[in-house]
Design a protein around this motif. Structure first.
Motif, PDB file in Angstrom:
ATOM      1  N   LEU A  25     -15.948   7.632 -12.727  1.00 30.14           N
ATOM      2  CA  LEU A  25     -15.438   8.151 -11.463  1.00 30.14           C
ATOM      3  C   LEU A  25     -14.353   7.203 -10.960  1.00 30.14           C
ATOM      4  O   LEU A  25     -14.512   5.983 -11.018  1.00 30.14           O
ATOM      5  CB  LEU A  25     -16.577   8.230 -10.438  1.00 30.14           C
ATOM      6  N   VAL A  26     -13.251   7.769 -10.464  1.00 31.13           N
ATOM      7  CA  VAL A  26     -12.171   6.970  -9.888  1.00 31.13           C
ATOM      8  C   VAL A  26     -12.262   7.160  -8.366  1.00 31.13           C
ATOM      9  O   VAL A  26     -11.706   8.116  -7.816  1.00 31.13           O
ATOM     10  CB  VAL A  26     -10.790   7.424 -10.416  1.00 31.13           C
ATOM     11  N   PRO A  27     -12.987   6.272  -7.660  1.00 32.57           N
ATOM     12  CA  PRO A  27     -13.237   6.455  -6.229  1.00 32.57           C
ATOM     13  C   PRO A  27     -11.975   6.592  -5.382  1.00 32.57           C
ATOM     14  O   PRO A  27     -11.948   7.399  -4.446  1.00 32.57           O
ATOM     15  CB  PRO A  27     -14.029   5.206  -5.834  1.00 32.57           C
ATOM     16  N   ASP A  51     -21.100   7.622  -5.720  1.00 33.85           N
ATOM     17  CA  ASP A  51     -20.963   7.215  -7.113  1.00 33.85           C
ATOM     18  C   ASP A  51     -21.500   8.332  -8.007  1.00 33.85           C
ATOM     19  O   ASP A  51     -22.277   9.177  -7.559  1.00 33.85           O
ATOM     20  CB  ASP A  51     -21.741   5.924  -7.369  1.00 33.85           C
ATOM     21  N   ALA A  52     -21.087   8.314  -9.266  1.00 29.58           N
ATOM     22  CA  ALA A  52     -21.536   9.331 -10.213  1.00 29.58           C
ATOM     23  C   ALA A  52     -21.691   8.726 -11.597  1.00 29.58           C
ATOM     24  O   ALA A  52     -20.882   7.902 -12.012  1.00 29.58           O
ATOM     25  CB  ALA A  52     -20.538  10.478 -10.256  1.00 29.58           C
ATOM     26  N   GLN A  53     -22.742   9.135 -12.285  1.00 29.54           N
ATOM     27  CA  GLN A  53     -22.920   8.831 -13.693  1.00 29.54           C
ATOM     28  C   GLN A  53     -22.855  10.189 -14.380  1.00 29.54           C
ATOM     29  O   GLN A  53     -23.686  11.067 -14.106  1.00 29.54           O
ATOM     30  CB  GLN A  53     -24.275   8.172 -13.976  1.00 29.54           C
ATOM     31  N   ILE A  54     -21.857  10.357 -15.222  1.00 32.27           N
ATOM     32  CA  ILE A  54     -21.577  11.668 -15.795  1.00 32.27           C
ATOM     33  C   ILE A  54     -21.488  11.587 -17.315  1.00 32.27           C
ATOM     34  O   ILE A  54     -20.853  10.696 -17.867  1.00 32.27           O
ATOM     35  CB  ILE A  54     -20.254  12.214 -15.224  1.00 32.27           C
ATOM     36  N   THR A 142      -6.656  12.066 -16.490  1.00 32.74           N
ATOM     37  CA  THR A 142      -7.569  12.303 -15.363  1.00 32.74           C
ATOM     38  C   THR A 142      -8.030  13.755 -15.324  1.00 32.74           C
ATOM     39  O   THR A 142      -7.228  14.678 -15.420  1.00 32.74           O
ATOM     40  CB  THR A 142      -6.882  11.948 -14.027  1.00 32.74           C
ATOM     41  N   THR A 143      -9.326  13.926 -15.181  1.00 27.38           N
ATOM     42  CA  THR A 143      -9.910  15.245 -14.980  1.00 27.38           C
ATOM     43  C   THR A 143     -10.414  15.286 -13.544  1.00 27.38           C
ATOM     44  O   THR A 143     -11.083  14.357 -13.092  1.00 27.38           O
ATOM     45  CB  THR A 143     -11.082  15.496 -15.950  1.00 27.38           C
ATOM     46  N   LEU A 179     -13.581  15.067  -7.244  1.00 24.47           N
ATOM     47  CA  LEU A 179     -13.961  13.910  -8.042  1.00 24.47           C
ATOM     48  C   LEU A 179     -12.971  13.716  -9.177  1.00 24.47           C
ATOM     49  O   LEU A 179     -12.802  14.584 -10.018  1.00 24.47           O
ATOM     50  CB  LEU A 179     -15.363  14.107  -8.634  1.00 24.47           C
ATOM     51  N   ALA A 180     -12.309  12.583  -9.173  1.00 24.17           N
ATOM     52  CA  ALA A 180     -11.375  12.241 -10.247  1.00 24.17           C
ATOM     53  C   ALA A 180     -12.141  11.433 -11.287  1.00 24.17           C
ATOM     54  O   ALA A 180     -12.834  10.469 -10.955  1.00 24.17           O
ATOM     55  CB  ALA A 180     -10.209  11.438  -9.691  1.00 24.17           C
TER      56      ALA A 180
END
Length: 187
Positions: A25-27, A51-54, A142-143, A179-180
């Motif tokens: 994740l790019v905050p 935050d994210a864990q993907i 970037t997605t 979310l980037a």
């Protein structure tokens, strides 16, 4: 004007998405916002910390997993009085429930970069099944995952006591997220 909510949290809930490598994740390029109405007037806020864990697999989205957290104490609506109320027990009860958590249970491709992400959203000790429509777009490395999740704040006990009156603060809250992510394979 004390308000709110958010389930943005939830928001959110969210869901990001990314491809099996080191997806991050790019905050600085991401946001979790929420909007509700107080006495019919739209009020906007945001969560500053999440935050994210993907682990997103573009080839097999059904194998994807998303774990998203929002620090409820980071909620702000830009007004000192309201921001002082949000962490209190009637709203987010940050002392007891410092985070809202979303864990995916299913990811389904719908075509055209659209996905349906189902999962469990936990806010303030209340757990609800949610289904989040997500749009993915790629630009360079970037997605970006975007979407909106409508939530009922009272299902999560957000705005209890005198704030439970929906004529004052509407029950529905719209949680919008952007979310980037980096590390996502080609869609």
């Amino acid at each position: 004007m004390k308000v709110l909510f958010s389930s943005a949290l939830i928001a959110t809930a969210f869901l990001g998405t990314a491809a099996q490598a080191a997806q991050t994740l790019v905050p600085a390029q991401s946001a979790v916002n929420f909007e509700a109405k107080q006495m019919g007037v739209p009020l906007k806020g945001q969560f500053k910390k999440f935050d994210a864990q993907i682990a997103f697999d573009a080839a097999k989205p059904e194998n994807s997993k998303i774990h998203f957290t929002v620090d409820t104490g980071s909620a702000t609506m830009g007004a000192k009085e309201t921001d002082a109320e949000l962490p209190k027990a009637d709203w987010f009860n940050v002392a007891k429930f410092p985070q809202a958590v979303f864990d995916s249970t299913a990811v389904k491709a719908l075509g055209g970069g659209k996905y349906q992400v189902d999962g469990k959203l936990s806010i303030k000790g209340q757990v609800q099944n949610v289904s989040i429509p997500v749009q993915l777009a790629q630009s360079g490395t970037t997605t970006t995952a975007t979407g909106t999740l409508p939530l009922k704040r009272l299902q999560f006990k957000i705005g209890e006591g005198e704030w439970g009156d929906t004529s004052m603060v509407a029950d529905e809250v719209q949680v919008q997220f952007k979310l980037a992510l980096t590390g996502v394979g080609k869609l």
